[in-house]
Write an enzyme that holds these catalytic residues in place. Sequence first.
Site, PDB file in Angstrom:
ATOM      1  N   GLU A   1    -107.509 -16.238  27.535  1.00  0.00           N
ATOM      2  CA  GLU A   1    -105.939 -16.887  27.633  1.00  0.00           C
ATOM      3  C   GLU A   1    -106.311 -18.098  27.114  1.00  0.00           C
ATOM      4  O   GLU A   1    -107.072 -19.068  27.807  1.00  0.00           O
ATOM      5  CB  GLU A   1    -105.667 -17.080  29.178  1.00  0.00           C
ATOM      6  CG  GLU A   1    -104.279 -17.661  29.264  1.00  0.00           C
ATOM      7  CD  GLU A   1    -103.349 -17.166  30.342  1.00  0.00           C
ATOM      8  OE1 GLU A   1    -103.653 -16.031  31.018  1.00  0.00           O
ATOM      9  OE2 GLU A   1    -102.361 -17.734  30.782  1.00  0.00           O
ATOM     10  N   ARG A   2    -105.314 -18.587  26.212  1.00  0.00           N
ATOM     11  CA  ARG A   2    -105.356 -19.720  25.292  1.00  0.00           C
ATOM     12  C   ARG A   2    -106.670 -20.088  24.951  1.00  0.00           C
ATOM     13  O   ARG A   2    -107.019 -21.387  24.872  1.00  0.00           O
ATOM     14  CB  ARG A   2    -105.023 -20.876  26.049  1.00  0.00           C
ATOM     15  CG  ARG A   2    -103.871 -20.677  26.960  1.00  0.00           C
ATOM     16  CD  ARG A   2    -102.662 -20.369  26.217  1.00  0.00           C
ATOM     17  NE  ARG A   2    -101.493 -20.183  27.229  1.00  0.00           N
ATOM     18  CZ  ARG A   2    -100.037 -19.492  26.686  1.00  0.00           C
ATOM     19  NH1 ARG A   2     -99.991 -19.266  25.227  1.00  0.00           N
ATOM     20  NH2 ARG A   2     -99.127 -19.425  27.266  1.00  0.00           N
TER      21      ARG A   2
ATOM     22  N   GLU B   1     -96.167 -19.984  38.601  1.00  0.00           N
ATOM     23  CA  GLU B   1     -95.876 -18.804  37.290  1.00  0.00           C
ATOM     24  C   GLU B   1     -96.016 -17.477  37.985  1.00  0.00           C
ATOM     25  O   GLU B   1     -96.650 -16.669  37.075  1.00  0.00           O
ATOM     26  CB  GLU B   1     -96.968 -19.074  36.339  1.00  0.00           C
ATOM     27  CG  GLU B   1     -96.564 -20.564  35.593  1.00  0.00           C
ATOM     28  CD  GLU B   1     -97.504 -21.122  34.508  1.00  0.00           C
ATOM     29  OE1 GLU B   1     -98.400 -20.428  34.340  1.00  0.00           O
ATOM     30  OE2 GLU B   1     -96.710 -21.785  33.696  1.00  0.00           O
TER      31      GLU B   1
ATOM     32  N   ARG C   1     -89.248 -30.537  36.419  1.00  0.00           N
ATOM     33  CA  ARG C   1     -90.115 -30.062  36.626  1.00  0.00           C
ATOM     34  C   ARG C   1     -91.409 -31.157  36.642  1.00  0.00           C
ATOM     35  O   ARG C   1     -92.418 -30.881  37.364  1.00  0.00           O
ATOM     36  CB  ARG C   1     -90.713 -29.205  35.247  1.00  0.00           C
ATOM     37  CG  ARG C   1     -92.044 -28.678  35.284  1.00  0.00           C
ATOM     38  CD  ARG C   1     -92.162 -27.640  34.248  1.00  0.00           C
ATOM     39  NE  ARG C   1     -93.676 -27.238  34.028  1.00  0.00           N
ATOM     40  CZ  ARG C   1     -94.054 -26.770  32.681  1.00  0.00           C
ATOM     41  NH1 ARG C   1     -93.144 -26.136  31.946  1.00  0.00           N
ATOM     42  NH2 ARG C   1     -95.481 -26.472  32.787  1.00  0.00           N
TER      43      ARG C   1
ATOM     44  N   LYS D   1    -103.639 -31.219  37.122  1.00  0.00           N
ATOM     45  CA  LYS D   1    -103.394 -31.314  35.576  1.00  0.00           C
ATOM     46  C   LYS D   1    -103.369 -32.823  35.219  1.00  0.00           C
ATOM     47  O   LYS D   1    -102.601 -33.530  36.110  1.00  0.00           O
ATOM     48  CB  LYS D   1    -102.581 -30.528  34.883  1.00  0.00           C
ATOM     49  CG  LYS D   1    -102.908 -29.008  34.742  1.00  0.00           C
ATOM     50  CD  LYS D   1    -101.829 -28.310  34.128  1.00  0.00           C
ATOM     51  CE  LYS D   1    -102.136 -26.799  34.095  1.00  0.00           C
ATOM     52  NZ  LYS D   1    -101.253 -26.096  33.089  1.00  0.00           N
TER      53      LYS D   1
ATOM     54  N   ASP E   1     -97.583 -30.498  31.570  1.00  0.00           N
ATOM     55  CA  ASP E   1     -98.459 -29.240  31.107  1.00  0.00           C
ATOM     56  C   ASP E   1     -99.568 -29.542  29.834  1.00  0.00           C
ATOM     57  O   ASP E   1     -99.009 -29.068  28.891  1.00  0.00           O
ATOM     58  CB  ASP E   1     -97.912 -27.953  30.975  1.00  0.00           C
ATOM     59  CG  ASP E   1     -98.578 -26.740  30.943  1.00  0.00           C
ATOM     60  OD1 ASP E   1    -100.111 -26.960  30.994  1.00  0.00           O
ATOM     61  OD2 ASP E   1     -98.323 -25.764  30.661  1.00  0.00           O
TER      62      ASP E   1
ATOM     63  N   GLU F   1    -104.610 -25.643  23.711  1.00  0.00           N
ATOM     64  CA  GLU F   1    -103.424 -24.765  23.748  1.00  0.00           C
ATOM     65  C   GLU F   1    -102.230 -25.577  23.030  1.00  0.00           C
ATOM     66  O   GLU F   1    -101.377 -24.918  22.196  1.00  0.00           O
ATOM     67  CB  GLU F   1    -103.140 -24.598  25.276  1.00  0.00           C
ATOM     68  CG  GLU F   1    -101.856 -23.986  25.235  1.00  0.00           C
ATOM     69  CD  GLU F   1    -101.539 -23.646  26.960  1.00  0.00           C
ATOM     70  OE1 GLU F   1    -102.557 -23.994  27.698  1.00  0.00           O
ATOM     71  OE2 GLU F   1    -100.515 -23.129  27.104  1.00  0.00           O
TER      72      GLU F   1
END
Length: 664
Positions: A150-151, A274, A318, A342, A347, A375
């Site tokens: 992923e990514r 998610e 968010r 993070k 993000d 990403e």
Amino acid sequence: MKQFIFLLFIFVSNVIIHAEDGSRLWLRYEKNTDFLPEIIFNGKHTPVIETAIDELKNYWNGKTVEFLIDKKQKNWKDGFEIIFNSEKTKLTARSEIGLLYGAYELLRLQKTGFDFMLDDKAAGSTIIGNFPKCDLRILNHWDNIDGSVERGYAGHSLWKWDELPDIVSPRYQEYARANASIGINGTVLNNVNANPKFISREYLVKIACLADIFRPYGIKVYLSINFSSPKESGGLPTSDPLNKDVRQWWKDKVKEIYSLIPDFGGFLVKANSEGLPGPQDFGRTHADGANMLAEALEPYNGIVMWRAFVYSPNSGDRAKQAYEEFMPLDGKFNKNVIIQVKNGPVDFQPREPYSPLFGAMQKTPLMPELQITQEYLGASNHLVFLASMWKEFFDAARQTFTAIAGVANVGENTNWCGHHFAQANWYAFGRLAWNNQLTCNEIAEEWLRMTFSNDTAFINPVKTMILASHEATVNYMMPLGLNCLFAWDHHYGPEPWCNIPGARADWLPGYYHQADSVGIGFNRTISGSNAVSQYPYPLNELFNNIKTCPENLLLWFHHASWNHQMKSGRILWDELCYKYQEGVEQVRDFQKTLDRIENFIDAERFSDVQYKLKIQTKDAVWWRDACLLYFQTFSNKPIPYLLERPVHDLEEMKKIKLNMKHHN
Ligand code: BDP
């Protein structure tokens, strides 16, 4: 005979030329042939010690090295001290892993042209001490069970699940060695969007095999788990963390893991994020979920890294949500839980302020999660030195960490990272995880010397280029605090106009840029979402006031008018145009810089990087045109006449669809 030698020469030189494929990373040492240095060690020869001895025997060009262990030096942690004099080199550490790190330091100093005799004449010896500031320095792989990443932009996963444990790729050991050489001491092997199968017996046996290969390099294995594993694969009717059978199931599972991997590190968990399952599905809190796992791991000294990457479409701004959800839980986590956050509140965007959770959660250890894979930064096509971005984070968050995670950028590509210069980001992550006080300049210089050349005629221009590369990328992608302008199904190109009927608002660019006829940017001041209030004084006030808010975060915190007066004397719209143009010009300069140093590096890596810089330049123009032409439909102002005109057409750009499928 002559002909034979000639042929042999061609063969050998061919081999050398073909070896310049980046596969050796920064570990380009020449093997000792006729002379092997003496390495003295009177203690127990463990596998880690053996690794350290072998590395020096093979690659150290100096005289005798003596290893010593001094257990009293508690605050040295994994660090070491080197005393160098003309007789011999003494390497002292508190533990065996410190000796291995010390061995790599010797090789690094040797390769980068360090003058060991610097102080020798005056003081009789040179003393070098190097002690890590952070205990757990961990890579996170977002690798899936089917071999996809992923990514990931460097090919398939390094882990060959179909082959393990019978067939063992030589790359596993090379991977461990590369990590150890930069101080990384842990690796989470699988994606946070975790398949429960990874903790099945079948896979644990494969994972144990990798752990055995990594162990002599001081690297522990960790796994991402799926919170509903007890139900998905354990046959239980629920995965409720307060259910007795569920708790027992995890305890049994953990026991099984440690029976195969005695030094297993612990779990990484993405829960209620998610769409993934988590404790909230049962009316429980993140603390309930994390503590259940922590209790199972505690007898073995295992840890839980519980991610704070949570947000939902119905909970307001968010950027505020992780803080809102986790702050009330401060102090409620077991001792062996670390909250993994993070670096920014949204993000991994090209530029974000630091996440306000850092510094705020005082009773819970936090670990930053940085993203090494690009990403949102041009994947493996763009040259972006991420140390600059991470240093911004470390300087702003101003705290010491006991653990740091980085989402890996490696895959099965021959050069590991897809772009030769992306290796610098893997390298920089390790070095900053060890000591975030190192400067970008130091790290860049070290990496260039090890990976390419010690010639300053090469180093100086290339270093200037890589040190400018993050800002250049921010300029041509999302200057002045803009973020999340990416296309829907991938995070590569621009699509600030993207609007998919029925899609989650917080997955669409308009949510973030808020462009209208008045201006652009997200109002997070007291009169808006009030995200500024999550920052401590005086930062909250600084961000809240449009006059004092740093301009590189202006549109993160403010909906500013197109006519807003910028420090440069320009209005906001013009400034935006200038920034995009500056980014384009910076990348064009990178192309020139590279061409100028052609003679200093091998043809193979040169042409690979040259090719990638072409893509980057084209992409920069694409980003500039897409964003400016689109935002112009709101500002209704001309692009300043001194600047280059767009070469694209907005309607045409809207039709571009890249084939890079991912969920958002
Ligand atoms: C987002 C990525 C997604 C990850 C998610 C995460 O687009 O692929 O699964 O973060 O970190 O940035 O959990």
